[in-house]
Scaffold this motif. Structure first.
Motif: not given
Length: 298
Positions: A117, A119, A151, A153-154, A156, A221-223, A258
């Motif tokens: 998972s 990103p 997914c 989150g990073p 997760k 993005g985080p996912t 980011i």
């Protein structure tokens, strides 16, 4: 490397029983190309590794009139060398061909890449773009969720401690369909994507108008993201620079990257637009029966 126990069950039922008894302290081992490194560095601290690499249910690779079944432990090399996958689900081949080197591709799997998972994972945008569904098994039964919801989150995802990802399923491909995955990396090979884009398109019989599309973005993005509005900008429109540019602009609008050592926010958003245009043009070319060669970093 910390101490841990190892088990190699011969059936899915036994594997799930081991997961249930471990009370969250076990991790399934498929390719292990990420997992072993995470254990070595202390990022993960399992008490038990459950080898699922040889479970029949996790090694399905079958293309039929109803679509593609891809076991969670199928190694990348089997996908790369399968002509039926290359013909109908080319974006998966694009992704698998740039996950690590040849040695890694002999162990790594799309299922493992999804469960890790990250990103910036190279296979997830392709899985999302092709409409993949995740089949998850646990002691209480089986559930299926769309890949874009897997997914959370990073590092997760939706898997519960007592569950396993068994396989990915993909719908049958319509005539005049094509797909592609492409990423930008600082080096020529074996690096993490600064941005990755997967896309799938279906054209009408004339090959001049888009009838269906899906676009997915990685590393912004985080996912990984399903770019719904970007795809909507294409559907029903003639294939051309104007419609593709609108799709690229819509994709840039949902990117939320980011800044880090690989690129700034501004650079990554710019790359989204560039890559969406390139990936869509390649997917369209494949839908028209044209040959597309992809070299990472280009």
């Amino acid at each position: 490397m910390r101490d841990f126990d190892y088990a190699a069950p011969s059936t899915l039922e036994d594997a799930l029983a081991l997961m249930a008894r471990s009370n969250g302290s076990a991790k399934p081992l498929a390719g292990g190309t990420d997992l072993i490194d995470h254990v070595r560095t202390g990022r993960l601290t399992p008490d038990l590794l459950i080898d699922v690499k040889k479970l029949p249910e996790l090694n399905q690779l079958e293309v039929t009139s109803t679509g593609l079944r891809l076991g969670a432990a199928v190694p990348c090399w089997r996908i790369i060398t399968n002509p039926d996958v290359a013909r109908g689900y080319a974006a998966l081949v694009d992704s698998c061909g740039i996950i690590g080197g040849i040695q890694i591709q002999n162990r790594a799997s799309i299922g493992g890449n999804l469960c890790n998972s990250g990103p910036a994972a190279d296979s997830i945008p392709s899985v999302i773009a092709l409409g993949g569904q995740c089949v998850i098994a646990g002691k209480n039964g089986t559930r299926t969720i769309p890949a874009e919801a897997f997914c959370t989150g990073p590092g997760k995802n939706v898997l519960q401690p007592r569950e396993l990802l068994v396989e990915l399923t993909f719908p049958a491909r319509d005539p005049h369909s094509g797909s592609h995955y492409r990423r930008f990396i600082p080096r020529n090979e074996m690096d993490i994507a600064v941005v990755g884009v997967g896309a799938s398109v279906t054209l009408d019989e004339s090959g001049q108008r888009v009838t269906a599309a899906r676009i997915a973005l990685g590393a912004v993005g985080p996912t990984p993201l399903l770019a719904t509005e970007a795809a909507a900008a294409l559907v029903g429109q003639p294939v051309g620079d104007e419609s593709i540019a609108k799709a690229a602009a819509a994709a840039k609008a949902i990117a939320a990257p980011i800044s880090d050592m690989r690129g700034t926010v501004e650079f990554r958003i710019h790359l989204v637009g560039v890559l969406v245009e390139r990936v869509l043009k390649a997917a369209v070319a494949r839908a028209r029966g044209e040959t597309v060669c992809y070299k990472p970093g280009h």
